[in-house]
Design a protein around this motif. Structure first.
Motif, PDB file in Angstrom:
ATOM      1  N   ARG A   1       0.819  -1.208   0.000  1.00 54.17           N
ATOM      2  CA  ARG A   1       0.000   0.000   0.000  1.00 54.17           C
ATOM      3  C   ARG A   1       0.857   1.264   0.000  1.00 54.17           C
ATOM      4  O   ARG A   1       0.518   2.257  -0.655  1.00 54.17           O
ATOM      5  N   MET A   2       1.953   1.238   0.717  1.00 52.62           N
ATOM      6  CA  MET A   2       2.751   2.450   0.893  1.00 52.62           C
ATOM      7  C   MET A   2       3.852   2.598  -0.151  1.00 52.62           C
ATOM      8  O   MET A   2       4.348   3.699  -0.379  1.00 52.62           O
ATOM      9  N   ASP A   3       4.258   1.486  -0.767  1.00 54.49           N
ATOM     10  CA  ASP A   3       5.336   1.525  -1.754  1.00 54.49           C
ATOM     11  C   ASP A   3       4.980   0.576  -2.888  1.00 54.49           C
ATOM     12  O   ASP A   3       5.610  -0.461  -3.075  1.00 54.49           O
ATOM     13  N   PRO A   4       3.957   0.893  -3.683  1.00 56.34           N
ATOM     14  CA  PRO A   4       3.371  -0.066  -4.625  1.00 56.34           C
ATOM     15  C   PRO A   4       4.288  -0.499  -5.760  1.00 56.34           C
ATOM     16  O   PRO A   4       4.029  -1.529  -6.386  1.00 56.34           O
ATOM     17  N   THR A   5       5.360   0.239  -6.068  1.00 56.79           N
ATOM     18  CA  THR A   5       6.237  -0.147  -7.171  1.00 56.79           C
ATOM     19  C   THR A   5       7.432  -0.961  -6.705  1.00 56.79           C
ATOM     20  O   THR A   5       8.274  -1.347  -7.522  1.00 56.79           O
ATOM     21  N   TYR A   6       7.518  -1.234  -5.406  1.00 54.97           N
ATOM     22  CA  TYR A   6       8.718  -1.882  -4.871  1.00 54.97           C
ATOM     23  C   TYR A   6       8.967  -3.248  -5.499  1.00 54.97           C
ATOM     24  O   TYR A   6      10.095  -3.562  -5.913  1.00 54.97           O
ATOM     25  N   ALA A   7       7.962  -4.117  -5.585  1.00 55.77           N
ATOM     26  CA  ALA A   7       8.183  -5.470  -6.087  1.00 55.77           C
ATOM     27  C   ALA A   7       8.666  -5.456  -7.535  1.00 55.77           C
ATOM     28  O   ALA A   7       9.571  -6.213  -7.910  1.00 55.77           O
TER      29      ALA A   7
ATOM     30  N   ASN B   1       4.526 -15.427  -5.668  1.00 51.82           N
ATOM     31  CA  ASN B   1       5.025 -14.942  -4.369  1.00 51.82           C
ATOM     32  C   ASN B   1       6.011 -13.796  -4.544  1.00 51.82           C
ATOM     33  O   ASN B   1       6.929 -13.625  -3.743  1.00 51.82           O
ATOM     34  N   ARG B   2       5.842 -13.019  -5.612  1.00 49.32           N
ATOM     35  CA  ARG B   2       6.771 -11.941  -5.918  1.00 49.32           C
ATOM     36  C   ARG B   2       6.909 -10.974  -4.751  1.00 49.32           C
ATOM     37  O   ARG B   2       8.014 -10.563  -4.386  1.00 49.32           O
ATOM     38  N   TRP B   3       5.785 -10.582  -4.158  1.00 50.11           N
ATOM     39  CA  TRP B   3       5.828  -9.632  -3.051  1.00 50.11           C
ATOM     40  C   TRP B   3       6.392 -10.274  -1.781  1.00 50.11           C
ATOM     41  O   TRP B   3       7.198  -9.680  -1.064  1.00 50.11           O
ATOM     42  N   SER B   4       5.955 -11.480  -1.498  1.00 50.55           N
ATOM     43  CA  SER B   4       6.406 -12.154  -0.281  1.00 50.55           C
ATOM     44  C   SER B   4       7.920 -12.316  -0.248  1.00 50.55           C
ATOM     45  O   SER B   4       8.555 -12.144   0.806  1.00 50.55           O
ATOM     46  N   ILE B   5       8.514 -12.642  -1.383  1.00 51.18           N
ATOM     47  CA  ILE B   5       9.973 -12.781  -1.439  1.00 51.18           C
ATOM     48  C   ILE B   5      10.639 -11.415  -1.405  1.00 51.18           C
ATOM     49  O   ILE B   5      11.637 -11.205  -0.701  1.00 51.18           O
ATOM     50  N   ALA B   6      10.093 -10.456  -2.138  1.00 52.38           N
ATOM     51  CA  ALA B   6      10.757  -9.152  -2.278  1.00 52.38           C
ATOM     52  C   ALA B   6      10.833  -8.387  -0.964  1.00 52.38           C
ATOM     53  O   ALA B   6      11.859  -7.762  -0.670  1.00 52.38           O
TER      54      ALA B   6
ATOM     55  N   TYR C   1      13.587  -5.778   2.428  1.00 54.53           N
ATOM     56  CA  TYR C   1      13.211  -4.365   2.374  1.00 54.53           C
ATOM     57  C   TYR C   1      14.057  -3.525   3.328  1.00 54.53           C
ATOM     58  O   TYR C   1      14.258  -2.334   3.093  1.00 54.53           O
ATOM     59  N   TYR C   2      14.558  -4.132   4.397  1.00 52.75           N
ATOM     60  CA  TYR C   2      15.377  -3.395   5.363  1.00 52.75           C
ATOM     61  C   TYR C   2      16.648  -2.832   4.742  1.00 52.75           C
ATOM     62  O   TYR C   2      17.223  -1.880   5.265  1.00 52.75           O
ATOM     63  N   ARG C   3      17.090  -3.385   3.629  1.00 55.35           N
ATOM     64  CA  ARG C   3      18.267  -2.846   2.948  1.00 55.35           C
ATOM     65  C   ARG C   3      17.957  -1.537   2.221  1.00 55.35           C
ATOM     66  O   ARG C   3      18.889  -0.794   1.884  1.00 55.35           O
ATOM     67  N   HIS C   4      16.697  -1.277   1.993  1.00 53.22           N
ATOM     68  CA  HIS C   4      16.305  -0.189   1.097  1.00 53.22           C
ATOM     69  C   HIS C   4      15.555   0.935   1.793  1.00 53.22           C
ATOM     70  O   HIS C   4      14.959   1.785   1.127  1.00 53.22           O
ATOM     71  N   GLN C   5      15.578   0.961   3.131  1.00 56.69           N
ATOM     72  CA  GLN C   5      15.040   2.106   3.888  1.00 56.69           C
ATOM     73  C   GLN C   5      15.939   2.330   5.103  1.00 56.69           C
ATOM     74  O   GLN C   5      15.522   2.227   6.254  1.00 56.69           O
ATOM     75  N   LEU C   6      17.177   2.657   4.823  1.00 56.35           N
ATOM     76  CA  LEU C   6      18.191   2.796   5.870  1.00 56.35           C
ATOM     77  C   LEU C   6      17.976   4.079   6.677  1.00 56.35           C
ATOM     78  O   LEU C   6      17.630   5.119   6.125  1.00 56.35           O
TER      79      LEU C   6
ATOM     80  N   GLN D   1      17.554   3.251  -2.320  1.00 56.91           N
ATOM     81  CA  GLN D   1      16.729   3.581  -1.163  1.00 56.91           C
ATOM     82  C   GLN D   1      15.330   3.998  -1.609  1.00 56.91           C
ATOM     83  O   GLN D   1      15.176   4.749  -2.559  1.00 56.91           O
ATOM     84  N   ARG D   2      14.321   3.497  -0.899  1.00 49.92           N
ATOM     85  CA  ARG D   2      12.941   3.838  -1.199  1.00 49.92           C
ATOM     86  C   ARG D   2      12.619   5.220  -0.656  1.00 49.92           C
ATOM     87  O   ARG D   2      13.216   5.702   0.307  1.00 49.92           O
ATOM     88  N   GLN D   3      11.657   5.860  -1.291  1.00 47.19           N
ATOM     89  CA  GLN D   3      11.319   7.229  -0.912  1.00 47.19           C
ATOM     90  C   GLN D   3      10.708   7.297   0.481  1.00 47.19           C
ATOM     91  O   GLN D   3      10.975   8.216   1.250  1.00 47.19           O
ATOM     92  N   SER D   4       9.883   6.340   0.823  1.00 46.06           N
ATOM     93  CA  SER D   4       9.218   6.347   2.128  1.00 46.06           C
ATOM     94  C   SER D   4      10.016   5.510   3.112  1.00 46.06           C
ATOM     95  O   SER D   4      10.325   4.348   2.837  1.00 46.06           O
ATOM     96  N   ARG D   5      10.313   6.108   4.259  1.00 41.11           N
ATOM     97  CA  ARG D   5      10.970   5.358   5.326  1.00 41.11           C
ATOM     98  C   ARG D   5       9.874   4.847   6.266  1.00 41.11           C
ATOM     99  O   ARG D   5       9.502   5.483   7.241  1.00 41.11           O
ATOM    100  N   ILE D   6       9.357   3.672   5.931  1.00 41.20           N
ATOM    101  CA  ILE D   6       8.172   3.152   6.608  1.00 41.20           C
ATOM    102  C   ILE D   6       8.432   2.911   8.082  1.00 41.20           C
ATOM    103  O   ILE D   6       7.576   3.184   8.932  1.00 41.20           O
ATOM    104  N   ALA D   7       9.601   2.391   8.426  1.00 39.09           N
ATOM    105  CA  ALA D   7       9.872   2.057   9.828  1.00 39.09           C
ATOM    106  C   ALA D   7       9.790   3.292  10.719  1.00 39.09           C
ATOM    107  O   ALA D   7       9.220   3.247  11.813  1.00 39.09           O
ATOM    108  N   GLY D   8      10.334   4.395  10.252  1.00 38.87           N
ATOM    109  CA  GLY D   8      10.260   5.619  11.041  1.00 38.87           C
ATOM    110  C   GLY D   8       8.839   6.122  11.183  1.00 38.87           C
ATOM    111  O   GLY D   8       8.438   6.627  12.236  1.00 38.87           O
ATOM    112  N   MET D   9       8.060   6.009  10.100  1.00 35.39           N
ATOM    113  CA  MET D   9       6.657   6.407  10.164  1.00 35.39           C
ATOM    114  C   MET D   9       5.884   5.553  11.161  1.00 35.39           C
ATOM    115  O   MET D   9       5.046   6.051  11.924  1.00 35.39           O
TER     116      MET D   9
END
Length: 809
Positions: free
Chosen positions: A318-324, A434-439, A443-448, A472-480
């Motif tokens: 939902r928050m990063d729909p192009t990630y996979a 399972n594209r999303w489940s594996i990808a 994800y922790y590598r891409h929101q440092l 790096q992804r634009q949204s830092r989900i963990a911080g949010m």
């Protein structure tokens, strides 16, 4: 204040439930409702209204609630957090309504006041002991999605600690808890008859509750006097910690028992691993998954949950729909990386079409399960996304369910699209991947987190110039997520009041280094003097993430951390109210993401006994006596060892061997094994603070040794096992940038001697002196990104998945 015990004759019946507005002025309204005259007036009014309702069928109108606060609105920080003070008015929780009062005798004698906040979803309850047991304080537990009904253990701890208990419902933040705390002070002042006395308050919460507690630490003044965040999260914890473990499950699942055995044996956990497995274990370990956690590999890797990703895939979608799509097509991601880990990731990808062979329907005729064919043999059936296709191959709608790859049966869950269900029939095609489940697993590598925030375990993903190694992804989900759950905390380390952190060495949910990281945030913000004056950290050596008592086999390797939280709360109260310094913080060092404790009580400090166990042999024959020797030492000024228990069967059936009251205990016992087999023998030491006379706050620790028993004349075990000390340096070949340790010392304790006996075994105890030291690391200080509403909404849903796992079954 003159304490006024409440005679049994004044106890009201438990059926006196009613809803009351706080009116006529906040303090005056409360007093009228709780003093005996007010109770009679309101009881009469309640009965009149009830009779009118029964006679005429007319609804009873609810009186307007009175505002909570002086009228001045609470301020808002530059990051959007609401700054709650004892005097300000929080508009969301401005109007408190008393709904009921009752007197009960279980779990102890209590006066319970229940209510809610007008226009908000939060409810509260205040559990007041008789005046003769109250010492002017309250304790308040917080956790997302918890309601206002406090557990018996929580209430009894409060009463035995001279306090009343407050609990409020609220999914995120601290404002609902603050409003309940302020209400409770007014209720208590009226009930106990002392308007002028300051009532001390202490907030505590584990896991998701630690986010709320830290939010309160940094964004309130005068509401609480002290705080105990427990097994705490950080602005990088959710969902990263769970993705790290899910990535480990993908790569290490087949060798998890091998790694677990090596950790238990004290041998090299990397021995026998292939390149990808070695890289994954190095990465997990360096990011903070304690090697001690491998004692329970199924829990560590998420096999204990129906969904090992705990619903976080939907959040990232939902928050990063192009990630996979980026993961599987762009450079810099494991989906395209030419590496051993990249090969494992691509080999795990499933993208197939299933054919429905039968539809099982429930009593209402709706599809309940499907039989299918076409799933690749040996492929991963975890985390599949399924779409029902029409005759032209176009998607009709999403299907939600779980596939059993061995049988081809899909159990359908709630949430499937109606059109997809309607289209199901024999021969229907279902696209499954399972594209999303594996990808999302990496994800922790891409929101440092930025390096200036001091998360040293993530430095491994930066190059020497300080640039990220991966996109790096634009949204830092963990911080949010952290900001949303905490109510806008920036984890700045700036606060008033006093704090004791509790962290556990076998916690693979909230990593052990989280609390030490916050210590350094405080140090950066307030200096060494601020840490010494306002902060302590207690670390449990053999405890995990789950609250509640530990029973059965698990009790032979894990102790409950609840007693340490209780000890921290009592130490906190003495520190705040009487200026009694708590024991020195637990000493530790961090090596490549692993928190390592010193091996002796003198060096370790804190409040937990340090326990070691040795056997005169680790291989024996049936009928041969085996001698076990235990050492249990308390850190200086932390209390005494009060009990030693032994466990010889591996089932959690402990036998109390010795009661004592000494700082240092040495004991030995002989045991004869009647049957051949491999036995884990456990000794558990229970401690108590000075002058502690009840069963609460009795901190435990344990040690284990493995003995292999063979038939008389049988061969010896070629590789006898013993429990490695949690203080052993972790074998982590891949280096990160560990923090620097500093230390301080305290005076040695006085030596003591004790002896006792156990039926069938002799036990003796001899003294040793002890000392203690503290340690610290140096990290940077910075802020955290602002709250995102979408992250907040999804975080509550994700925390719901964790709710069932936070307490032991």
């Amino acid at each position: 204040m003159t304490e006024k015990p409440m005679p049994p004759s004044q106890l009201r019946p438990t059926s006196s439930r009613r809803r009351r507005p706080l009116w006529g002025g906040w303090r005056r309204g409360i007093r009228r409702m709780i003093t005996p005259p007010g109770r009679l007036l309101w009881l009469g009014a309640f009965l009149c209204c009830a009779l009118s309702l029964m006679a005429g069928g007319m609804p009873v109108a609810r009186a307007a609630a009175a505002p909570l606060g002086s009228g001045e609105s609470c301020a808002t920080s530059t990051t959007g957090a609401v700054i709650v003070t004892a005097e300000c008015l929080d508009a969301t929780y401005a109007d408190a309504v008393i709904e009921s009062e009752e007197d009960v005798t279980s779990p102890t004698t209590l006066h319970i006041v229940r209510g809610y906040f007008e226009g908000a979803s939060s409810r509260f309850a205040v559990y007041l002991p008789p005046a003769g047991q109250w010492q002017g304080r309250f304790f308040q537990y917080t956790y997302p999605l918890t309601d206002e009904n406090a557990a018996d253990e929580t209430i009894l701890f409060g009463v035995n600690s001279g306090g009343y208990t407050v609990q409020a419902s609220g999914s995120s933040g601290y404002r609902h808890a603050a409003a309940a705390a302020k209400v409770s002070r007014e209720i208590a002042a009226s009930y106990y008859g002392d308007d002028g006395r300051h009532i001390y308050g202490y907030l505590y919460g584990p896991s998701g509750g630690s986010f709320q507690t830290v939010g309160a630490v940094e964004n309130t003044t005068g509401v609480w006097d002290g705080f105990v965040p427990t097994v705490m999260g950080t602005p990088v914890s959710i969902p990263n910690n769970f993705f790290i473990r899910a990535m480990g499950r993908l790569v290490l699942g087949d060798v998890r028992q091998q790694i677990s055995g090596a950790v238990l044996n004290g041998s090299d956990p990397y021995a026998g691993l292939n390149d990808a497995q070695t890289l994954m274990l190095e990465e997990m370990t360096a990011l903070g998954v304690q090697l001690e956690g491998w004692e329970d590999p199924d829990y560590l890797l998420g096999y204990s949950f129906d969904d090992g990703l705990l619903g976080y895939v939907a959040m990232v979608k939902r928050m990063d729909p192009t990630y996979a799509d980026d993961f599987w097509n762009e450079s810099g991601y494991l989906g395209t990386e030419d590496s051993p880990l990249g090969e494992v990731v691509r080999a795990a990808l499933v993208d197939t079409t299933l054919s429905v062979t039968a539809v099982e329907r429930d009593g209402a005729g709706s599809p309940a399960a499907l039989m299918t064919e076409g799933f690749p043999a040996g492929a991963l059936d975890e985390g599949l996304d399924m779409q029902v296709l029409d005759n032209d191959g176009a998607p009709v709608g999403e299907l939600v369910g779980t596939l059993d790859a061995t049988t081809g049966r899909i159990h359908l869950d709630e949430g499937s699209d109606a059109a997809a269900l309607a289209a199901l029939a024999e021969g229907t095609q279902i696209a499954a991947d399972n594209r999303w489940s594996i990808a999302v697993r990496s994800y922790y590598r891409h929101q440092l987190p930025p390096q200036e925030e001091g998360f040293t375990v993530y430095y491994r993903f930066y190059d020497d110039a300080g640039e990220p190694l991966y996109p790096q992804r634009q949204s830092r989900i963990a911080g949010m997520m952290a900001s949303s759950i905490s109510g806008g905390a920036t984890y700045s380390g700036l606060f008033q009041g006093k704090v004791i952190l509790v962290s556990n060495l076998q916690d693979v949910d909230a990593y052990t280094w989280h609390a030490p990281w916050y210590v350094e945030r405080v140090r950066s913000a307030q200096g060494d003097a601020g840490v010494d004056e306002r902060l302590r950290i207690y670390v449990n050596e053999n405890a995990d993430h789950l609250e509640g008592p530990v029973t059965g086999e698990k009790s032979t390797r894990i102790v409950s951390y609840d007693p340490m939280v209780q000890r921290a709360l009592r130490d906190l109260a003495a520190w705040v109210e009487d200026g009694v310094e708590p024991p020195v913080s637990t000493a530790y060092r961090i090596e490549d993401g692993q928190v390592v404790l010193p091996s002796t009580a003198a060096e370790r400090a804190g409040v937990q006994p340090v326990v070691t166990l040795a056997a005169d042999t680790t291989t024996a024959e049936v009928g041969q006596p085996v001698r076990f020797e235990v050492s249990a030492d308390m850190p200086a000024s932390a209390g005494e060892v009060v009990r030693i228990d032994w466990e010889f069967t591996g089932t959690g059936d402990y036998v109390e061997a010795m009661q004592t009251s000494e700082e240092n205990v040495r004991a030995s016992v002989e045991h004869v094994f009647a049957e051949p087999g491999a036995y884990w023998v456990t000794v558990r030491a229970t401690s108590a603070a000075p002058e502690n006379s009840d069963s609460f706050a009795q901190v435990q620790n344990l040690a284990r040794v493995r003995v292999v028993v063979r038939e008389t004349g049988g061969q010896s075990d070629p590789t006898p096992m013993s429990t490695p000390s949690a203080t052993d340096a972790a074998p982590t070949p891949l280096a990160t940038r560990p923090a620097v340790q500093s230390a301080s010392t305290i005076a040695p304790s006085t030596a003591v001697t004790a002896s006792t006996t156990v039926p069938g075994a002799a036990v003796s105890a001899t003294p040793t002196p002890s000392a203690a030291s503290g340690s610290a690391k140096t990290l940077a200080r910075t802020g955290v990104s602002a709250v995102a509403l979408m992250a907040g909404a999804v975080s509550v849903l994700a925390l719901g998945a964790l709710l069932v796992a936070r307490r032991r079954a």
